[in-house]
Write an enzyme that holds these catalytic residues in place. Sequence first.
Site, mmCIF file in Angstrom:
data_model
loop_
_atom_site.group_PDB
_atom_site.id
_atom_site.type_symbol
_atom_site.label_atom_id
_atom_site.label_comp_id
_atom_site.label_asym_id
_atom_site.label_seq_id
_atom_site.Cartn_x
_atom_site.Cartn_y
_atom_site.Cartn_z
ATOM 1 N N TYR A 17 9.312 1.416 -6.360
ATOM 2 C CA TYR A 17 10.487 1.360 -5.314
ATOM 3 C C TYR A 17 11.081 0.002 -5.197
ATOM 4 O O TYR A 17 12.043 -0.200 -4.471
ATOM 5 C CB TYR A 17 10.244 1.970 -3.899
ATOM 6 C CG TYR A 17 8.880 1.580 -3.433
ATOM 7 C CD1 TYR A 17 8.991 0.431 -2.593
ATOM 8 C CD2 TYR A 17 7.629 2.222 -3.578
ATOM 9 C CE1 TYR A 17 7.427 -0.379 -2.261
ATOM 10 C CE2 TYR A 17 6.760 1.725 -2.706
ATOM 11 C CZ TYR A 17 6.530 0.598 -2.382
ATOM 12 O OH TYR A 17 5.316 0.012 -1.563
ATOM 13 N N LYS A 18 10.681 -0.794 -6.154
ATOM 14 C CA LYS A 18 11.001 -2.337 -6.001
ATOM 15 C C LYS A 18 12.129 -2.288 -6.988
ATOM 16 O O LYS A 18 13.157 -1.852 -7.057
ATOM 17 C CB LYS A 18 9.703 -3.341 -6.047
ATOM 18 C CG LYS A 18 8.964 -3.130 -4.864
ATOM 19 C CD LYS A 18 7.732 -3.977 -4.872
ATOM 20 C CE LYS A 18 6.957 -3.749 -3.527
ATOM 21 N NZ LYS A 18 5.631 -4.115 -3.440
ATOM 22 N N ARG A 29 12.039 -15.152 1.593
ATOM 23 C CA ARG A 29 11.924 -14.949 0.223
ATOM 24 C C ARG A 29 13.421 -14.244 -0.335
ATOM 25 O O ARG A 29 13.879 -13.044 0.104
ATOM 26 C CB ARG A 29 10.948 -13.629 0.162
ATOM 27 C CG ARG A 29 10.060 -13.413 -1.044
ATOM 28 C CD ARG A 29 9.197 -12.344 -1.018
ATOM 29 N NE ARG A 29 9.511 -11.138 -0.760
ATOM 30 C CZ ARG A 29 8.862 -9.976 -0.846
ATOM 31 N NH1 ARG A 29 7.670 -10.168 -1.379
ATOM 32 N NH2 ARG A 29 9.223 -8.895 -0.576
ATOM 33 N N PHE A 33 -1.575 -9.314 -2.699
ATOM 34 C CA PHE A 33 -1.110 -8.536 -1.657
ATOM 35 C C PHE A 33 -2.315 -7.998 -0.597
ATOM 36 O O PHE A 33 -3.223 -7.365 -1.291
ATOM 37 C CB PHE A 33 -0.082 -7.266 -2.259
ATOM 38 C CG PHE A 33 0.752 -6.752 -1.374
ATOM 39 C CD1 PHE A 33 1.858 -7.406 -1.044
ATOM 40 C CD2 PHE A 33 0.488 -5.715 -0.792
ATOM 41 C CE1 PHE A 33 2.971 -6.777 -0.104
ATOM 42 C CE2 PHE A 33 1.676 -5.082 0.052
ATOM 43 C CZ PHE A 33 2.921 -5.607 0.284
ATOM 44 N N ASP A 49 -2.003 -5.684 -10.992
ATOM 45 C CA ASP A 49 -0.899 -4.924 -10.283
ATOM 46 C C ASP A 49 0.238 -5.473 -10.632
ATOM 47 O O ASP A 49 0.415 -6.738 -10.436
ATOM 48 C CB ASP A 49 -1.276 -5.261 -8.928
ATOM 49 C CG ASP A 49 -0.155 -4.414 -7.879
ATOM 50 O OD1 ASP A 49 0.758 -4.076 -8.268
ATOM 51 O OD2 ASP A 49 -0.765 -4.152 -6.718
HETATM 52 C C1 LIG Z 1 4.682 -3.667 -2.779
HETATM 53 C C2 LIG Z 1 3.409 -3.703 -2.995
HETATM 54 C C3 LIG Z 1 2.139 -2.902 -2.786
HETATM 55 C C4 LIG Z 1 2.688 -1.346 -2.128
HETATM 56 O O1 LIG Z 1 1.756 -0.700 -2.004
HETATM 57 P P1 LIG Z 1 1.786 0.954 -1.184
HETATM 58 O O2 LIG Z 1 0.703 1.651 -1.647
HETATM 59 O O3 LIG Z 1 3.084 1.132 -1.887
HETATM 60 O O4 LIG Z 1 2.363 0.476 0.111
HETATM 61 C C5 LIG Z 1 1.080 -3.005 -3.378
HETATM 62 N N1 LIG Z 1 0.692 -4.000 -4.078
HETATM 63 C C6 LIG Z 1 1.569 -4.992 -4.225
HETATM 64 C C7 LIG Z 1 1.113 -6.010 -5.075
HETATM 65 C C8 LIG Z 1 2.822 -4.846 -4.084
HETATM 66 O O5 LIG Z 1 3.799 -5.797 -4.346
#
Ligand SMILES: *Cc1c(COP(=O)(O)O)cnc(C)c1O
Length: 428
Positions: free
Chosen positions: A232-233, A388, A128, A207
Amino acid sequence: MNRTTAEEYALELDQQDPLAGFREQFVIDDPDLIYLDGNSLGRLPARTAAHLASTVQEGWGTQLIRGWNQGWYEMPTRLGSRIADLIGARADEVVVCDSTSVNLFKLAAAALRFQKGRNTLVSDEFNFPTDLYIFQGVIDLLDAGHQLVLARSEDSISIPDKNLLQLITGDTALLALTQVAFKSAFMYDIQEVTAAAHQAGALTLWDLSHSVGAVPLKLNEWDVDLAVGCSYKYLNGGPGAPAFLYVRKDLQEKLVSPIWGWFADREPFAFRLDFSPADDISRFQISTPPILSLAGIEPALDLILEAGVDNLRAKSIQQTEYLIYLAQENLLPLGFELGSPLDPARRGSHVSLRHPEAYRICRALIDPRPGDTTMRVVPDFRAPDNIRLGIAPLYTSYRDIFRALERLKKILEKDIYLSYSKERQAVT
Ligand SMILES: *Cc1c(COP(=O)(O)O)cnc(C)c1O
């Protein structure tokens, strides 16, 4: 029952689904909204609104500052211990605080400083963007000659083992990867990759943002050093809910967070002039916990723990297999390509479909013209060409999947997307 592309088959699968009852535990007030984006923002659990209201009213309103001694102070570690149950960690190895990005910053910086003499941070090109930006920023800040190296894909769906493993050497300080890739859903075998990293003397930082709540995790058994993840996912904690971090017990005293906030101190309320870090997971906190945001995580965790992650994973696999089957039958002949691994053991809980007109097709899904249909399908668009489709097995039904794919088919067959603008909106 034989697999068919008919709606009856989807209804039959819903009837046989042992987790089907959990859908009623969520606020679903528009029967024509098909939500396939629980991997970006999970739905609102029905009991969360009342829980938040009482946190505001009785907590903030009535208890006022006394609330800190009635559970607020311990909330980050108490919620952490419940997430520990979900990810196969010990109760004292997880804390809920800050955002995923901030937690990545703290743990990556701590790990690089601990691994003196080793100069590379290995990640991959599927990670990400915030993860990669944070690593670049940490390297820039430390100014100690670290290098970020990225494993590459050959098909933009998966990262071949050898492409990753050849980058792990005696110079690797940290291997930092996202288990489930946000675009293709490619999934690493954490145990295997962690073992390879350890053999070379590297630490690992995983992660789990796209895994937690959808994929069974056994961090202790897999000997994982460090991890972060999002609430939050699939955890349905609410927009921007705080993230979590995990540090293996024996590493906690060895690693130093780069941000010395008062909540990382051994006694925040001693108000000493010099920082003295806590000797437990609290040393990775920074500041006063956001109680109202943390409160949203609690009722959502109840649901996930009650359903059981193994059951959620079994349903998720069955649903992604069903989705891929429908796509193969109905959508690939219309110019779509599958953008996710075919092997369910190598795939998380979403499926990407690729099409050169993916953006306009998404617009047509989300925002149908009056008179076309009242049904809205909400997926995610991920540049350049991915649609997606997220499966959240707590509440996604087989009929949702059926209807979404029927809609996609119609948008293509009737050229409905052609009347939409190519202009991108700010949040896709
Ligand atoms: C959703 C997600 C994030 C989100 O990071 P925030 O700090 O909450 O904006 C980071 N890394 C991955 C792999 C994600 O899927």
